[in-house]
Design an enzyme around this catalytic site. Sequence first.
Site, PDB file in Angstrom:
ATOM      1  N   LYS A 278       6.200   1.063  18.020  1.00  0.00           N
ATOM      2  CA  LYS A 278       7.184   0.452  18.925  1.00  0.00           C
ATOM      3  C   LYS A 278       6.614   0.389  20.339  1.00  0.00           C
ATOM      4  O   LYS A 278       5.799   1.234  20.700  1.00  0.00           O
ATOM      5  CB  LYS A 278       8.459   1.304  18.954  1.00  0.00           C
ATOM      6  CG  LYS A 278       9.316   1.210  17.721  1.00  0.00           C
ATOM      7  CD  LYS A 278      10.581   2.038  17.882  1.00  0.00           C
ATOM      8  CE  LYS A 278      11.460   1.951  16.642  1.00  0.00           C
ATOM      9  NZ  LYS A 278      11.993   0.617  16.388  1.00  0.00           N
ATOM     10  N   ASP A 348       7.724  -0.026  10.730  1.00  0.00           N
ATOM     11  CA  ASP A 348       8.905   0.252  11.555  1.00  0.00           C
ATOM     12  C   ASP A 348      10.200  -0.042  10.795  1.00  0.00           C
ATOM     13  O   ASP A 348      11.272   0.324  11.256  1.00  0.00           O
ATOM     14  CB  ASP A 348       8.817  -0.565  12.850  1.00  0.00           C
ATOM     15  CG  ASP A 348       9.740  -0.040  13.935  1.00  0.00           C
ATOM     16  OD1 ASP A 348      10.270   1.082  13.768  1.00  0.00           O
ATOM     17  OD2 ASP A 348       9.923  -0.743  14.942  1.00  0.00           O
ATOM     18  N   GLU A 350      11.420   1.501   8.385  1.00  0.00           N
ATOM     19  CA  GLU A 350      11.274   2.718   7.577  1.00  0.00           C
ATOM     20  C   GLU A 350      12.609   3.238   7.057  1.00  0.00           C
ATOM     21  O   GLU A 350      12.639   3.938   6.046  1.00  0.00           O
ATOM     22  CB  GLU A 350      10.575   3.804   8.404  1.00  0.00           C
ATOM     23  CG  GLU A 350      11.481   4.646   9.326  1.00  0.00           C
ATOM     24  CD  GLU A 350      12.166   3.846  10.411  1.00  0.00           C
ATOM     25  OE1 GLU A 350      11.688   2.738  10.725  1.00  0.00           O
ATOM     26  OE2 GLU A 350      13.200   4.297  10.949  1.00  0.00           O
ATOM     27  N   ARG A 352      15.127   1.753   5.610  1.00  0.00           N
ATOM     28  CA  ARG A 352      15.439   1.273   4.252  1.00  0.00           C
ATOM     29  C   ARG A 352      14.556   1.947   3.212  1.00  0.00           C
ATOM     30  O   ARG A 352      14.933   2.086   2.062  1.00  0.00           O
ATOM     31  CB  ARG A 352      15.333  -0.258   4.224  1.00  0.00           C
ATOM     32  CG  ARG A 352      13.966  -0.782   4.539  1.00  0.00           C
ATOM     33  CD  ARG A 352      13.963  -2.257   4.952  1.00  0.00           C
ATOM     34  NE  ARG A 352      14.381  -2.456   6.337  1.00  0.00           N
ATOM     35  CZ  ARG A 352      14.497  -3.641   6.928  1.00  0.00           C
ATOM     36  NH1 ARG A 352      14.246  -4.751   6.239  1.00  0.00           N
ATOM     37  NH2 ARG A 352      14.881  -3.737   8.188  1.00  0.00           N
TER      38      ARG A 352
HETATM   39  N1  BES Z   1      15.637   2.614  13.982  1.00  0.00           N
HETATM   40  C1  BES Z   1      15.267   1.251  14.084  1.00  0.00           C
HETATM   41  C2  BES Z   1      16.453   0.345  14.415  1.00  0.00           C
HETATM   42  C3  BES Z   1      16.971   0.448  15.814  1.00  0.00           C
HETATM   43  C4  BES Z   1      16.257  -0.078  16.868  1.00  0.00           C
HETATM   44  C5  BES Z   1      18.185   1.037  16.056  1.00  0.00           C
HETATM   45  C6  BES Z   1      16.749   0.015  18.152  1.00  0.00           C
HETATM   46  C7  BES Z   1      18.696   1.106  17.333  1.00  0.00           C
HETATM   47  C8  BES Z   1      17.972   0.607  18.387  1.00  0.00           C
HETATM   48  C9  BES Z   1      14.675   0.777  12.770  1.00  0.00           C
HETATM   49  O1  BES Z   1      13.939   1.705  12.082  1.00  0.00           O
HETATM   50  C10 BES Z   1      13.759  -0.344  13.094  1.00  0.00           C
HETATM   51  O2  BES Z   1      12.779  -0.116  13.751  1.00  0.00           O
HETATM   52  N2  BES Z   1      14.092  -1.534  12.641  1.00  0.00           N
HETATM   53  C11 BES Z   1      13.329  -2.690  12.908  1.00  0.00           C
HETATM   54  C12 BES Z   1      13.249  -3.500  11.639  1.00  0.00           C
HETATM   55  C13 BES Z   1      12.261  -4.635  11.714  1.00  0.00           C
HETATM   56  C14 BES Z   1      10.856  -4.105  11.785  1.00  0.00           C
HETATM   57  C15 BES Z   1      12.450  -5.495  10.506  1.00  0.00           C
HETATM   58  C16 BES Z   1      14.008  -3.473  14.015  1.00  0.00           C
HETATM   59  O3  BES Z   1      15.240  -3.520  14.041  1.00  0.00           O
HETATM   60  O4  BES Z   1      13.308  -4.006  14.871  1.00  0.00           O
HETATM   61 ZN    ZN Z   2      14.404   3.660  12.413  1.00  0.00          ZN
HETATM   62 MN    MN Z   3      11.900   1.741  12.712  1.00  0.00          MN
END
Ligand code: BES
Ligand code: ZN
Ligand code: MN
Length: 498
Positions: A278, A348, A350, A352
């Site tokens: 990230k 990222d 992860e 799921r």
């Molecule tokens: N934990 C994050 C989702 C998230 C991001 C929650 C910011 C709250 C604030 C999750 O693991 C994630 O990184 N999701 C990605 C998925 C993508 C790579 C398909 C996302 O939402 O960008």
């Molecule tokens: Zn996450």
């Molecule tokens: Mn993530």
Amino acid sequence: MDFEIVNASPAEIETDCLVIGIGTDAEFTSSSTAVNDASKGYLQRLIDAGDFSGKQGETQMLREIPGVKASRVLLLGLGKRGERSIGKQQTGISAAATILTKLGVKSAVIALDCESSDDDDIYRDTRHLVEWCSASLYRYDTTKSKKADPIKLEHIYILATEEQTEIAEGALLDGVAIANGVSSARELGNLPGNICTPLYLAEHAVNLANEFESISVDILNEDQIEALGMGALMAVGKGSDIPPRLIVLKYTGTDESEKPHALVGKGITFDTGGISLKPGGEMDEMKFDMCGAASVLGALESVAEMALPINLVVLVAAAENMPSGGATKPGDVVTTLSGQTVEILNTDAEGRLVLCDALTYVERFEPQSVIDVATLTGACIIALGHQATGLLANNQELANKLLDAGQYAWDRAWQLPLWDEYQPQLDSNFADIANIGGRPAGTITAACFLSRFAKTFNWAHLDIAGVAWNSGKAKGATGRCVPLLCQYLLDIAEEKEA
Ligand code: BES
Ligand code: ZN
Ligand code: MN
């Protein structure tokens, strides 16, 4: 802080502070009428002078009103009858509770006479009062060397009529139990990632099982997770020096032969994104990525405290998502517990991955319903902002129950479609499924991914990415979803009894 229901006449109560309500257009409640009468029209004159409008959420502190025994009276505006919103009711009650704590008094009497909302529901009003007062008192100081000043407010007495008392007392007990679950969830969420690790969550689960006779616990370590064949959960934990855990809790509140309901929480104790790292800004907030786990654990605590006559299984898939030489790489293919293979195109995505193996694992309990809770997608924040939890389900009856529970408990969810037409976005050339579905409808394709592992039971998914914590000055976990989950289970318990 404790709560108690009392019957008394408002003008006669000796207390540090009496809280009463007045609506717009000098719409008095029975308690404010009593205070107004005892003080020979003091409140009416205040309103006539234009000093208090009764707007919903307005507050004003008065001292030494003639003829009234309470040393202070806090007025709370109730708004116009028929237009009282629950949101503003919550803001107003929270503001009143904050004023009471800042006053530094030991006890207060709240006498809103079930008039702070338009619904004539003593149970709901009383429970909300308890929940929202408790939430206003929560302070995080666990990792501060200087502890917060202890809160002086020790007792809140809630005024009720004799006829209301039985219902109000039940509501009070449920409210306290739910408030405790919310506080625990907030505390777990707020703890930093170097303290709240998968091992810490496991320890918390063990503590719950020690605290409640009705709860038993089983912690699966990395060897057991591996041996079972949970390749997806393992793949997420691989990059971290701290191993993953699958936490299995069982609450027995009724005949053991009765099939349980199940809650499954995403317990990513820190989400760096892994090799799909990230960006740095606000990455600290990814310590909140275990808030799904925190809310299912919080709900379990509340359920045990309420001793609901149901059986419940709670699973937490706990791991830390880190980049390292041993971490999973984009393009890696893993085999899940279900036997389906997954191409991990983005490390990222992860949440799921840890949830899919937990969902397969939960099958063995033959659950009546399964609800997973997860801070799953940033896309959910884009879709629904910070107000609503995202809800997706493979069974509309279950979805409706959760929507209704959220509305009643004032912890609302909003449904998104889980149509088959979204599923091809997860097609992979190298595995049965890809773990990402591209930019469009990110919350839906994440749920589509999970749905592949939830074929054999009634299942709903709650995406709490937008509601689980506040950012900025008020940064901190909210405990959101604990009230919704408790309400859903309370409704099931009630349905059974009927
Ligand atoms: N934990 C994050 C989702 C998230 C991001 C929650 C910011 C709250 C604030 C999750 O693991 C994630 O990184 N999701 C990605 C998925 C993508 C790579 C398909 C996302 O939402 O960008
Ligand atoms: Zn996450
Ligand atoms: Mn993530």
